[in-house]
Design a protein around this motif. Structure first.
Motif, PDB file in Angstrom:
ATOM      1  N   TYR A   1       0.918  -1.161  -0.013  1.00  0.00           N
ATOM      2  CA  TYR A   1      -0.014  -0.090   0.138  1.00  0.00           C
ATOM      3  C   TYR A   1       0.833   1.217   0.125  1.00  0.00           C
ATOM      4  O   TYR A   1       1.729   1.410   0.867  1.00  0.00           O
TER       5      TYR A   1
ATOM      6  N   TYR B   1      -7.390   6.030   1.529  1.00  0.00           N
ATOM      7  CA  TYR B   1      -6.408   7.064   1.053  1.00  0.00           C
ATOM      8  C   TYR B   1      -6.856   8.429   1.034  1.00  0.00           C
ATOM      9  O   TYR B   1      -8.043   8.590   1.362  1.00  0.00           O
TER      10      TYR B   1
ATOM     11  N   ASN C   1       1.107   5.526  -2.003  1.00  0.00           N
ATOM     12  CA  ASN C   1       0.348   6.726  -2.438  1.00  0.00           C
ATOM     13  C   ASN C   1       1.368   7.588  -3.195  1.00  0.00           C
ATOM     14  O   ASN C   1       2.008   8.216  -2.806  1.00  0.00           O
TER      15      ASN C   1
ATOM     16  N   GLN D   1       2.328  10.153  -6.042  1.00  0.00           N
ATOM     17  CA  GLN D   1       1.816  11.390  -6.511  1.00  0.00           C
ATOM     18  C   GLN D   1       2.137  11.556  -8.177  1.00  0.00           C
ATOM     19  O   GLN D   1       2.657  10.586  -8.603  1.00  0.00           O
TER      20      GLN D   1
ATOM     21  N   SER E   1       6.187  10.726  -3.047  1.00  0.00           N
ATOM     22  CA  SER E   1       5.229   9.791  -2.229  1.00  0.00           C
ATOM     23  C   SER E   1       4.129  10.728  -1.590  1.00  0.00           C
ATOM     24  O   SER E   1       4.748  12.049  -1.155  1.00  0.00           O
TER      25      SER E   1
ATOM     26  N   PRO F   1      -1.782   5.576   2.939  1.00  0.00           N
ATOM     27  CA  PRO F   1      -3.255   5.371   3.433  1.00  0.00           C
ATOM     28  C   PRO F   1      -3.266   4.681   4.675  1.00  0.00           C
ATOM     29  O   PRO F   1      -2.131   4.139   5.190  1.00  0.00           O
TER      30      PRO F   1
END
Length: 115
Positions: free
Chosen positions: A21, A92, A23, A25, A30, A34
């Protein structure tokens, strides 16, 4: 909320990676990681989350990246062989929420010698 069905397999009583997991961009950096919550625990094992660095190439528009992430692992009881299941909720920061229903096939076909 989106529900995602996933499955994996691995040996009895060993750590099996069941999810990563992160995130990422649009600029390949980063974002805020989440939030992860165990909604339904597996009946025959445990889930653990570790934080680590995730490296990837050719991910979306990013040719190469290294970002922090959460890695989920499942480990069965020492005597368990069969199918187990867990549900993980992933929230998220942008507001999207996913329910991941993960089926884990444990000890099936691994470690057996063919004669």
């Amino acid at each position: 909320m989106t529900t995602v069905e996933r499955s994996t397999k691995g040996p009895t009583a060993k750590s099996i990676r069941i999810g990563i997991y992160l995130n990422v961009q649009a600029d390949c950096t980063s974002g805020i990681l989440p939030a992860i919550r165990l909604v339904a625990a597996p009946a025959n094992g445990t889930i653990s989350i570790k934080r680590g660095k995730v490296t990837a190439t050719n991910y979306k528009q990013c040719l190469a990246l290294e970002v922090p992430g959460f890695i989920a692992f499942y480990q069965s009881r020492p005597d368990f062989v069969g199918t187990d299941m867990a549900i993980i909720e992933v929230k998220y920061p942008q507001g999207r929420t996913e329910l991941q229903r993960i089926t884990i096939n444990v000890g099936t076909g691994s470690g057996e010698q063919k004669i």
